[in-house]
Design an enzyme around this catalytic site. Sequence first.
Site, PDB file in Angstrom:
ATOM      1  N   SER A 111     -55.766  28.315 -43.017  1.00  0.00           N
ATOM      2  CA  SER A 111     -56.801  27.457 -42.428  1.00  0.00           C
ATOM      3  C   SER A 111     -58.203  27.982 -42.752  1.00  0.00           C
ATOM      4  CB  SER A 111     -56.638  27.407 -40.915  1.00  0.00           C
ATOM      5  OG  SER A 111     -55.378  26.886 -40.566  1.00  0.00           O
TER       6      SER A 111
HETATM    7  N1  SAH Z   1     -51.643  29.518 -39.050  1.00  0.00           N
HETATM    8  C1  SAH Z   1     -51.727  29.549 -40.486  1.00  0.00           C
HETATM    9  C2  SAH Z   1     -51.761  28.158 -41.063  1.00  0.00           C
HETATM   10  C3  SAH Z   1     -50.751  27.971 -42.154  1.00  0.00           C
HETATM   11  S1  SAH Z   1     -50.609  26.309 -42.755  1.00  0.00           S
HETATM   12  C4  SAH Z   1     -52.907  30.391 -40.924  1.00  0.00           C
HETATM   13  O1  SAH Z   1     -53.345  31.252 -40.193  1.00  0.00           O
HETATM   14  O2  SAH Z   1     -53.420  30.219 -42.008  1.00  0.00           O
HETATM   15  C5  SAH Z   1     -49.407  25.624 -41.666  1.00  0.00           C
HETATM   16  C6  SAH Z   1     -48.031  26.174 -41.775  1.00  0.00           C
HETATM   17  O3  SAH Z   1     -47.180  25.359 -40.965  1.00  0.00           O
HETATM   18  C7  SAH Z   1     -47.394  26.159 -43.172  1.00  0.00           C
HETATM   19  O4  SAH Z   1     -47.100  27.463 -43.561  1.00  0.00           O
HETATM   20  C8  SAH Z   1     -46.125  25.311 -42.991  1.00  0.00           C
HETATM   21  O5  SAH Z   1     -45.012  25.773 -43.733  1.00  0.00           O
HETATM   22  C9  SAH Z   1     -45.884  25.442 -41.499  1.00  0.00           C
HETATM   23  N2  SAH Z   1     -45.035  24.397 -40.907  1.00  0.00           N
HETATM   24  C10 SAH Z   1     -44.966  23.073 -41.194  1.00  0.00           C
HETATM   25  N3  SAH Z   1     -44.043  22.455 -40.406  1.00  0.00           N
HETATM   26  C11 SAH Z   1     -43.503  23.433 -39.613  1.00  0.00           C
HETATM   27  C12 SAH Z   1     -42.505  23.444 -38.596  1.00  0.00           C
HETATM   28  N4  SAH Z   1     -41.854  22.337 -38.216  1.00  0.00           N
HETATM   29  N5  SAH Z   1     -42.215  24.621 -38.005  1.00  0.00           N
HETATM   30  C13 SAH Z   1     -42.839  25.761 -38.360  1.00  0.00           C
HETATM   31  N6  SAH Z   1     -43.796  25.817 -39.312  1.00  0.00           N
HETATM   32  C14 SAH Z   1     -44.149  24.667 -39.930  1.00  0.00           C
END
Ligand code: SAH
Length: 214
Positions: free
Chosen positions: A61
């Site tokens: 993010s």
């Molecule tokens: N919190 C992270 C954001 C990563 S992007 C940061 O600090 O940068 C969002 C993430 O959500 C991705 O890695 C994706 O694989 C995950 N995601 C999508 N659907 C999901 C689900 N149902 N359960 C767990 N993770 C999920």
Amino acid sequence: MFIFVEKEELIKKLIREGYLKSEKVIDAMRSIPREIFVPKRQRKFAYEDIPLDIGHGQTISAPHMVAIMLEALNLDEKSKVLEIGTGTGYHACVASKIAKNGKIFTIERIKELAEKAKENFKNLKIKNIVSIIGDGSVGLPEYAPYTHIYVTCSSPSIPDVLIKQLDEGGKLLIPVGRIYGDLWLIEKKNGIVKKNLGGCAFVPMIGREGYNED
Ligand code: SAH
């Protein structure tokens, strides 16, 4: 040294732009090096206020979004938090510094990212994060209730199952939409109060309460 200066400039910019407000969020963001959460080729952009590619079609993010979310959640030292979408763990690490005597449970569906995140938690000697691989669209009932739940991928709706896993007085923060959508803050206090915090962009939530994988 160069990295340190860049990080300070980013923090100052986020304060100036009004994203960072409280000392606890500012201190927490200052304490976590964002460059270790991105692939080597992306490190030179680590302190730009933009999302970056972390592989597997996913992104870390943008710093201003992490700031908006942590300011809205208003965690305290003892919060028991569920994060849905660990990625490589940046947001969870910042949250763990605010909830230093509490716990962050974080769930990620892509095994390789969850493993990278675990490595990052270990390297930073962070001990109050529990990392789980699975479908977080249904929350994590095993450890519920949580004082705070936040979702870092965009959901088609606000799943009831997540509201159920909140403590009375708890807060849920969730982007609703498909990639582009709105960030909703739901407070469970003598019923449910919903507030739209404005537009946002996140990768889609894939899973039972999310979108299909395709
Ligand atoms: N919190 C992270 C954001 C990563 S992007 C940061 O600090 O940068 C969002 C993430 O959500 C991705 O890695 C994706 O694989 C995950 N995601 C999508 N659907 C999901 C689900 N149902 N359960 C767990 N993770 C999920």
